[in-house]
Design an enzyme around this catalytic site. Sequence first.
Site, PDB file in Angstrom:
ATOM      1  NE  ARG A 144      -3.547  -2.309   2.582  1.00  0.00           N
ATOM      2  CZ  ARG A 144      -4.558  -2.720   1.823  1.00  0.00           C
ATOM      3  NH1 ARG A 144      -4.985  -1.986   0.840  1.00  0.00           N
ATOM      4  NH2 ARG A 144      -5.159  -3.880   2.070  1.00  0.00           N
TER       5      ARG A 144
ATOM      6  CG  HIS B 249      14.200  -7.418   2.059  1.00  0.00           C
ATOM      7  ND1 HIS B 249      14.623  -7.996   3.237  1.00  0.00           N
ATOM      8  CD2 HIS B 249      14.740  -8.170   1.067  1.00  0.00           C
ATOM      9  CE1 HIS B 249      15.374  -9.043   2.962  1.00  0.00           C
ATOM     10  NE2 HIS B 249      15.456  -9.175   1.655  1.00  0.00           N
TER      11      HIS B 249
ATOM     12  CG  ASN C 163      -6.816   2.001  -0.107  1.00  0.00           C
ATOM     13  OD1 ASN C 163      -7.707   1.366  -0.637  1.00  0.00           O
ATOM     14  ND2 ASN C 163      -5.779   1.407   0.462  1.00  0.00           N
TER      15      ASN C 163
ATOM     16  CD  GLU D  72      18.908  -8.582   0.028  1.00  0.00           C
ATOM     17  OE1 GLU D  72      20.027  -8.969   0.380  1.00  0.00           O
ATOM     18  OE2 GLU D  72      17.861  -9.250   0.244  1.00  0.00           O
TER      19      GLU D  72
ATOM     20  CD  GLU E 188      -2.224  -5.551  -6.107  1.00  0.00           C
ATOM     21  OE1 GLU E 188      -3.099  -5.073  -5.373  1.00  0.00           O
ATOM     22  OE2 GLU E 188      -2.162  -6.771  -6.400  1.00  0.00           O
TER      23      GLU E 188
END
Length: 124
Positions: free
Chosen positions: A9, A72, A58, A119, A54
């Site tokens: 997010r 990570h 919001n 990383e 992805e």
Amino acid sequence: MKFLHTMIRVKDLERSEKFYKEALGFVESRRKDFPEDEFTLLYLKLEDSPYELELTYNYDGRDYTIGDGYGHIAISHKDIKSFREELKNKGYDVTELKALSDKSDHYFFIKDPDGYKIEVIGEK
């Protein structure tokens, strides 16, 4: 089965998109807007990989706290030393180049605009 994507997010979709494209070389593979549900999904990938990242945005502007269970994601690069130096010179938050042992791959971390760690591992 196969690994498809990882979702994170983000607070500012444009800022995150710019970071992943400009700093790390991701390209947009697809985007889905859901105005009725008030969110957008932006899928990014690296040129030679089907795996996607992805970014979920919001519309309500809510703030997220990165949990202590998240570690990570990792990507590789052929010339890790010059790539790290390039990112550092552009002002990105990168760590020193490290290795777990004399014989292991070198790596460093970079943070995205939301503080997620990526990383970067040197390819052999």
